[in-house]
Design a protein around this motif. Sequence first.
Motif, short mmCIF file in Angstrom:
data_model
loop_
_atom_site.label_atom_id
_atom_site.label_comp_id
_atom_site.label_asym_id
_atom_site.label_seq_id
_atom_site.Cartn_x
_atom_site.Cartn_y
_atom_site.Cartn_z
N LEU A 100 0.87 -1.18 0.00
CA LEU A 100 0.00 0.00 0.00
C LEU A 100 0.91 1.23 0.00
N PRO A 101 0.96 1.99 -1.11
CA PRO A 101 1.91 3.11 -1.19
C PRO A 101 1.42 4.32 -0.41
N ALA A 102 2.38 5.09 0.09
CA ALA A 102 2.06 6.34 0.80
C ALA A 102 1.56 7.37 -0.21
N PRO A 103 0.43 8.04 0.05
CA PRO A 103 -0.10 9.02 -0.91
C PRO A 103 0.72 10.29 -0.98
N PHE A 137 -1.10 10.26 11.95
CA PHE A 137 -2.30 9.62 12.51
C PHE A 137 -2.76 8.51 11.60
N ILE A 138 -3.19 7.41 12.20
CA ILE A 138 -3.80 6.30 11.46
C ILE A 138 -5.21 6.11 11.98
N ASN A 139 -6.18 6.26 11.11
CA ASN A 139 -7.58 6.05 11.50
C ASN A 139 -7.85 4.55 11.49
N MET A 140 -7.56 3.93 12.63
CA MET A 140 -7.64 2.47 12.70
C MET A 140 -9.05 1.95 12.47
N GLU A 141 -10.03 2.65 12.98
CA GLU A 141 -11.42 2.20 12.84
C GLU A 141 -11.85 2.20 11.38
N ALA A 142 -11.58 3.30 10.66
CA ALA A 142 -11.94 3.37 9.25
C ALA A 142 -11.14 2.36 8.42
N LEU A 143 -9.87 2.20 8.77
CA LEU A 143 -9.05 1.23 8.04
C LEU A 143 -9.57 -0.19 8.24
N HIS A 144 -9.93 -0.52 9.46
CA HIS A 144 -10.45 -1.87 9.73
C HIS A 144 -11.79 -2.09 9.05
N ASP A 145 -12.64 -1.07 9.01
CA ASP A 145 -13.94 -1.21 8.33
C ASP A 145 -13.74 -1.46 6.83
N ALA A 146 -12.80 -0.73 6.22
CA ALA A 146 -12.55 -0.93 4.80
C ALA A 146 -12.00 -2.33 4.52
N THR A 189 -12.56 -4.98 6.40
CA THR A 189 -13.63 -5.95 6.67
C THR A 189 -14.57 -6.08 5.48
N LYS A 190 -14.91 -4.95 4.85
CA LYS A 190 -15.80 -5.00 3.69
C LYS A 190 -15.18 -5.79 2.55
N ALA A 191 -13.88 -5.71 2.39
CA ALA A 191 -13.20 -6.42 1.30
C ALA A 191 -12.68 -7.78 1.72
N ASP A 192 -12.91 -8.16 2.98
CA ASP A 192 -12.39 -9.43 3.50
C ASP A 192 -10.88 -9.51 3.30
N ALA A 193 -10.19 -8.43 3.71
CA ALA A 193 -8.74 -8.34 3.54
C ALA A 193 -8.10 -8.05 4.89
N SER A 194 -6.77 -8.04 4.90
CA SER A 194 -6.01 -7.70 6.10
C SER A 194 -4.76 -6.94 5.67
N ILE A 195 -4.12 -6.29 6.63
CA ILE A 195 -2.94 -5.49 6.32
C ILE A 195 -1.91 -5.66 7.43
N GLU A 236 -10.87 -3.06 -4.43
CA GLU A 236 -11.04 -2.21 -5.61
C GLU A 236 -10.71 -0.75 -5.30
N GLU A 237 -11.26 -0.23 -4.21
CA GLU A 237 -11.02 1.17 -3.84
C GLU A 237 -9.81 1.25 -2.92
N ARG A 238 -8.63 1.25 -3.51
CA ARG A 238 -7.42 1.28 -2.69
C ARG A 238 -7.19 2.65 -2.06
N THR A 239 -7.74 3.68 -2.67
CA THR A 239 -7.58 5.01 -2.08
C THR A 239 -8.30 5.12 -0.74
N ALA A 240 -9.32 4.27 -0.52
CA ALA A 240 -10.01 4.28 0.77
C ALA A 240 -9.07 3.90 1.89
N LEU A 241 -8.11 3.02 1.60
CA LEU A 241 -7.12 2.65 2.61
C LEU A 241 -6.12 3.78 2.81
N SER A 242 -5.66 4.38 1.72
CA SER A 242 -4.67 5.46 1.83
C SER A 242 -5.22 6.65 2.58
N ASN A 243 -6.52 6.91 2.44
CA ASN A 243 -7.13 8.06 3.11
C ASN A 243 -7.18 7.90 4.63
N CYS A 244 -6.93 6.71 5.12
CA CYS A 244 -6.93 6.47 6.57
C CYS A 244 -5.63 6.94 7.23
#
Length: 408
Positions: A205-208, A215-224, A226-232, A256-264
């Motif tokens: 996952l590249p740095a934007p 800051f890392i928004n852990m809650e939003a990152l975990h939700d994203a 969970t929806k994709a059934d992925a881990s990091i 699919e939406e990798r920017t959703a992870l970067s935005n965290c």
Amino acid sequence: MISKTLLLLRRVARNLVARVVFGAVLAFAMAFLSPLFEPLLPDEWEIKIGPDAVIPILNILATTMLTVTTFSLSVMVQAYQAAASQATPRAYRLHLSDTTTHTVLAVFTGAFLYSLTALVMFRAGLYPDNAAVMILGVTVLVIVAIIVSILRWIEHLSTLGSMDDTLQMVDRQARDPLYNALRRPALGGLPVAPDAEIPEAAWPLPAPSSGYLQFINMEALHDALTKADASITLIVSPGAHVLKGAPLGWVLGDIEERTALSNCFTFGEIRTAEQDARFGVVVLNETAVRALSPGINDPGTAVDVVHRLARLFSEAEPPKAQPPQFPRIEAPALTATQLMEDGFEPLIRAGAGHPEVIGTVLDTLAKLEHAEWRDLAQAARRTRAYALHHAQESIEVKEDRDALARRV
């Protein structure tokens, strides 16, 4: 764990300009809305109190508050510059979040804008004739707020910008991030194993953007995830400097939406203390190293920092195994070795030639060897040997070396 929105709101609330603007808006609102409450006042008050009784008071407020605000701003700037030059520029950033100074300046500026606005509205005839009573009542409340702020400001000025005030502020702001990191290892995720291997199917996952990871928004990152059934598996922690495109972690799963992870991930040009558990320790260490420089030559401040670090580490509760709050995220956990490296090693190298400083360091590390946190005790033992080696190499006088050897 705070969200990114709450983080931004907290930063705005701590900002000097935001507090002053809030005070100004409140002043404008009071000036405009006070006539609406005028029908609630007794009629005899309106006969006794007119614009001639209120306007002179508003004139005095407008004149004095402009002078007081200008003077207070100059004092604040000088105090913060003194703190940056005597301690470290990073301490200056912490001073900028001083709530007492911001609140006092907001009251002074808001009182000035309130009185100026009320004067303009009186002179322009925008107030009804019987609004003077309500304006006078609001003005009395403003005066009370000014008196309270002046008393707080006088007390605050006695220590503002001093080394004691700077160290106390850094110490205070270092505690919460550090203790939160120990209570919630790996930011609430799974700690990364030291010998963990990256799966072949994982993708980076590249740095934007480039900068310090704030800051890392852990809650939003975990939700994203969970929806994709992925881990990091994260390979960086808050406080790390990252270049654009460098991997922040390795993701296992298709998203699919990798920017959703970067935005965290929040990046900035400076380190901040919201999640960076090591930042406050680094600032304390930098203050001690600066105190030992030839230009300042203040070993007493370095000794004070050693004692503060000792209290900070000794009062830390050992990390406890607990179910992860975000099981789809693996993250590096804060280690005792990192704390020792940040808190003591630069200080040891700078103060190895000062027997009074290195002696205090050796005594402090000896006490930390008996800490309840076993990893901290082991790290203190290794750091103590490192300190003794530096002292033996740097101190030229045999009597001083022998005195240190007897303390081991």
